[in-house]
Design a protein around this motif. Sequence first.
Motif, PDB file in Angstrom:
ATOM      1  N   ASP A 181       0.818  -1.207   0.000  1.00 38.64           N
ATOM      2  CA  ASP A 181       0.000   0.000   0.000  1.00 38.64           C
ATOM      3  C   ASP A 181       0.858   1.266   0.000  1.00 38.64           C
ATOM      4  O   ASP A 181       2.018   1.269   0.408  1.00 38.64           O
ATOM      5  N   ALA A 236      -7.888  -2.514 -14.825  1.00 46.03           N
ATOM      6  CA  ALA A 236      -8.924  -1.613 -14.298  1.00 46.03           C
ATOM      7  C   ALA A 236      -9.757  -1.119 -15.467  1.00 46.03           C
ATOM      8  O   ALA A 236      -9.309  -1.162 -16.617  1.00 46.03           O
ATOM      9  N   THR A 278      -8.953   1.897  -9.065  1.00 36.47           N
ATOM     10  CA  THR A 278      -8.429   0.908  -8.135  1.00 36.47           C
ATOM     11  C   THR A 278      -8.049  -0.319  -8.955  1.00 36.47           C
ATOM     12  O   THR A 278      -8.905  -0.935  -9.596  1.00 36.47           O
ATOM     13  N   TRP A 279      -6.764  -0.654  -8.958  1.00 35.46           N
ATOM     14  CA  TRP A 279      -6.277  -1.742  -9.798  1.00 35.46           C
ATOM     15  C   TRP A 279      -6.471  -3.088  -9.111  1.00 35.46           C
ATOM     16  O   TRP A 279      -6.302  -3.213  -7.905  1.00 35.46           O
ATOM     17  N   THR A 280      -6.817  -4.098  -9.896  1.00 33.69           N
ATOM     18  CA  THR A 280      -6.915  -5.471  -9.394  1.00 33.69           C
ATOM     19  C   THR A 280      -5.995  -6.366 -10.215  1.00 33.69           C
ATOM     20  O   THR A 280      -5.726  -6.093 -11.392  1.00 33.69           O
TER      21      THR A 280
END
Length: 316
Positions: free
Chosen positions: A81, A113, A121-123
């Motif tokens: 983070d 994204a 918000t990237w996954t």
Amino acid sequence: MKINRLAFTSLFLAGGATMCTAADVGADNSSAVIGFEDTGLEIGASSWVLDKTTGEIVPAPAGFVNEDPNQYNAFPQCQVDDGNLAIKCLAGQRPCPPRADGKPGVPVIWKVAPRSIANPTWTEWQGNGGGPVCLYDRNPEDLLPRIAGLIQREFDKLPVAPGKVTAQPSPHTLRGAETNFYAEATEQQFDTTILAQKIHIIAKPVQYRWDYGDGTSLGPTTTMGAPLPQDRWGEKTGTSHAYAQTGDFNVVLTTYFQGTYSVNGGPALPIPNQGQFSTAPQTVSVWRSVTRNYADDCITNPRGQGCPGATVTKDR
């Protein structure tokens, strides 16, 4: 334990990304990691796209029209983070030795994204099975050898029109007589994409193979044949065939195309092997001829065989 990216000294790579070495954080960590911006890495490419052909993420060429609703980016394997790196992760991150040309590799995680969101918000992207992969400084030119390896397969998949086959006479011909066959095939051009690069292909007919349907064939030959005037039907030509038996026979023409391709408007390059494209079978009915003698002509006997209005009897 986490380590902030600001604690690293930086070595600039192509494309503006930075690489940080383990020497900056202590001798216990010998693996190299990559510096980054909050938006991800940009190594040799300003944008990345998912290639539909190979299912991998590749650099987008200039002017590329992206129809994918998603955007893709690479993040350091050990990023956590707030733009930090996990120190415990560094020693065990995926090793990425330099390529043969010396370009360094970077262990990254691809993320996805929606493209409509500016700061998403990237996954983690699961298209490659997830997990870290090695990313190298790449640009469209780096992909040329791979495109060369894929071009034959893509050439064979193109909707190339194999040409038209014509028989003289048709659809009926006579047993033992020469039936003239000829082809009509033209040069064709196609635009496609390979590894997200714009590919222009030219396919030129160069050879022909005739399968006459009775177990005999001709070719491959450079001769495509030519039409004959009706008063010359029955003559032997370079592509004609005489059937020994009566019946219906399916004739197939296979046209061999030689191709060239260019990448992103570059020079024309040869496609190594010819592509083969076949027509749908065309049925030719072979009849036998019968000679009959008649005592009367059609004036004397207007209903005689062969006269207008008479019942026709066909022999096969």
